[in-house]
Design an enzyme around this catalytic site. Structure first.
Site, short mmCIF file in Angstrom:
data_model
loop_
_atom_site.label_atom_id
_atom_site.label_comp_id
_atom_site.label_asym_id
_atom_site.label_seq_id
_atom_site.Cartn_x
_atom_site.Cartn_y
_atom_site.Cartn_z
N PRO B 159 0.69 -1.29 -0.16
CG PRO B 159 -0.07 -0.87 2.26
CD PRO B 159 0.76 -1.80 1.29
CB CYS B 160 3.14 2.69 -2.51
SG CYS B 160 2.27 2.40 -3.87
CG HIS B 161 -2.80 3.41 -1.12
ND1 HIS B 161 -2.64 1.98 -1.54
CD2 HIS B 161 -3.84 3.11 -0.31
CE1 HIS B 161 -3.30 1.11 -0.93
NE2 HIS B 161 -3.88 1.78 0.16
#
Lengths: 171, 256
Positions: B159-161
């Site tokens: 989850p780089c978001h």
């Protein structure tokens, strides 16, 4: 390792049809054929990774794969009996072509089923000699048996296929 | 009599089914399988192999995905039917109920460390880029963290978001631009508007008067505090001076 992977990729592309056909002739149905062919290549892959480069280079690939496939079939028959009927005809991606191909396919499938009904020792001899047209010497090498044994087994197998009575099936 | 022999030869002409070679190579770990998977963001192409999920991308077509994969990862790719349980597994992964395995071969150790750390950020929360840099032991490498996240081959799953800029700018997102990033975060329950307001006033940390603990905004430890008990800080020094200690969970500063 890198080298083994490249060799393996070629090996699969060059021999996939042949090994699949061998699996098909030996098991009598397309599902098991794919399993046998996959197992054969996976064993080949594991072996390739351990072989020194010169051994890989000198490998007689075709004969080697035949021998592995024969062993795969021998090993699995100990556990699983070949399946006689395919209950649902929905095999995944065994692309079926136009109508006439379907006819051909049915003929070939029934032929394969007849071969699959032979006892394994006759079946493998007949398949290597007459489906894959190996010489007796090559077939003997793949089966790990003396040439005389292979000849006798081919003979008996063909006899059974033609429906002539098999006097002593437990030779 | 010879007909049986003649016919037998036809068995040898049977050809391997379509895709057979690809399946064998995939089994040997030399090719990845892929399938389309429906997410809240729309269809996502997902690739995996024996080691785990290896790539995910919102591509316009299978061809586009295959080209991208070939360019970025460079392994063989085989299209397969999506496994039945994949949807549930992905959902569990995003909820944090499951640790999926990922194949990060080919990435630098630094990038791998960044992505593994990113996996620790819970759903509904966000962390600044600098936090990742500090946590993986390279506190000065904030920009490098940004680059590593921008090149995340498995956005959404990793989850780089959930990593955003401290100044409240949402930052770019490899998985489909800032708009997609905003969309996913909102779906995960992050109050972006509030975050942005705080950031604009230069307030980076949120403390709770009753516990004397300060957190990153969105850390769930402050979730039960009453509105009037929240205090906000510009920086760590200010918080410490006010007698607050960093949260042990979101670790806004090194925890002693």
């Amino acid at each position: 390792m890198e080298g083994a992977e490249r060799v393996f990729e070629r090996l699969v592309r060059d021999h996939q049809d042949r090994i699949y056909a061998l699996g098909f002739a030996l098991t009598g149905n397309r599902h098991d054929a794919e399993e046998v062919a996959q197992d054969t290549f996976m064993r080949a892959f594991r072996a390739l990774c351990t072989y020194p480069p010169e051994r890989v280079r000198e490998l007689k690939q075709r004969a080697w794969l035949h021998r592995i496939a024969v062993n795969v079939v021998r090993n699995r028959v100990r556990g699983v009996r070949p399946r006689l009927v395919e209950l649902n005809g929905s095999e995944p991606s065994h692309a079926s072509g136009p109508e006439e191909d379907v006819m051909m396919r049915a003929e070939i499938d029934s032929l394969a089923a007849r071969v699959a009904a032979l006892p394994l020792r006759y079946r493998e001899a007949v398949v290597l000699r007459h489906v894959h047209e190996l010489s007796y010497a090559e077939a003997a090498e793949a089966l790990g048996q003396p040439v005389g044994t292979v000849k006798a087994n081919v003979h008996r197998g063909l006899k059974m296929l033609r429906g002539e009575n098999h006097d002593n099936g437990d030779a | 009599m010879t007909t049986a022999t003649l016919d037998l030869r036809r068995l040898g002409d049977v050809r391997a089914p379509e895709g057979f070679a690809g399946r064998v190579l995939a089994q040997a770990g030399m090719a990845d399988s892929y399938a389309i998977f429906d997410t809240v963001l729309g269809p996502v192409y997902v690739a995996w192999n024996r080691l785990g999920v290896s790539a995910a991308m919102r591509s316009k077509s299978a061809v586009e995905f295959e080209e991208w994969f070939d360019h970025e990862i460079g392994r063989q790719l085989v299209r397969v039917a999506p496994p039945d349980d994949l949807a549930a597994k992905i959902e569990d992964q995003l909820e944090g109920n499951r640790r999926m395995r990922f194949d990060l071969r080919g990435l630098t150790p630094f990038s791998q460390a960044v992505l593994r750390k990113t996996l620790e950020i819970p759903r509904g929360q966000v962390r600044p880029y600098g936090w990742i840099a500090r946590e993986i032991g390279h506190p000065a490498a904030v920009r490098a963290v940004g680059t590593a996240l921008a090149n995340n081959p498995i956005p959404y799953f990793i989850p780089c978001h959930r990593v955003i800029r401290t100044d409240g700018v949402i930052g770019n997102y490899g998985g489909g631009g800032p708009e997609a990033k905003r969309q996913i975060l909102t779906l995960e329950g992050v109050q972006l508007k509030r975050l942005q307001e705080l950031a604009e006033s230069g307030l980076r940390y949120e403390g709770v008067r009753t516990t004397k603990v300060f957190c990153f905004p969105t850390c769930y430890h402050g979730r039960h505090a009453r509105e009037e008990n929240f205090v906000y800080f510009h920086d760590v020094a200010e918080a410490r001076a006010a007698g607050y200690r960093p949260c042990k969970d979101c670790r806004p500063a090194a925890v002693a």
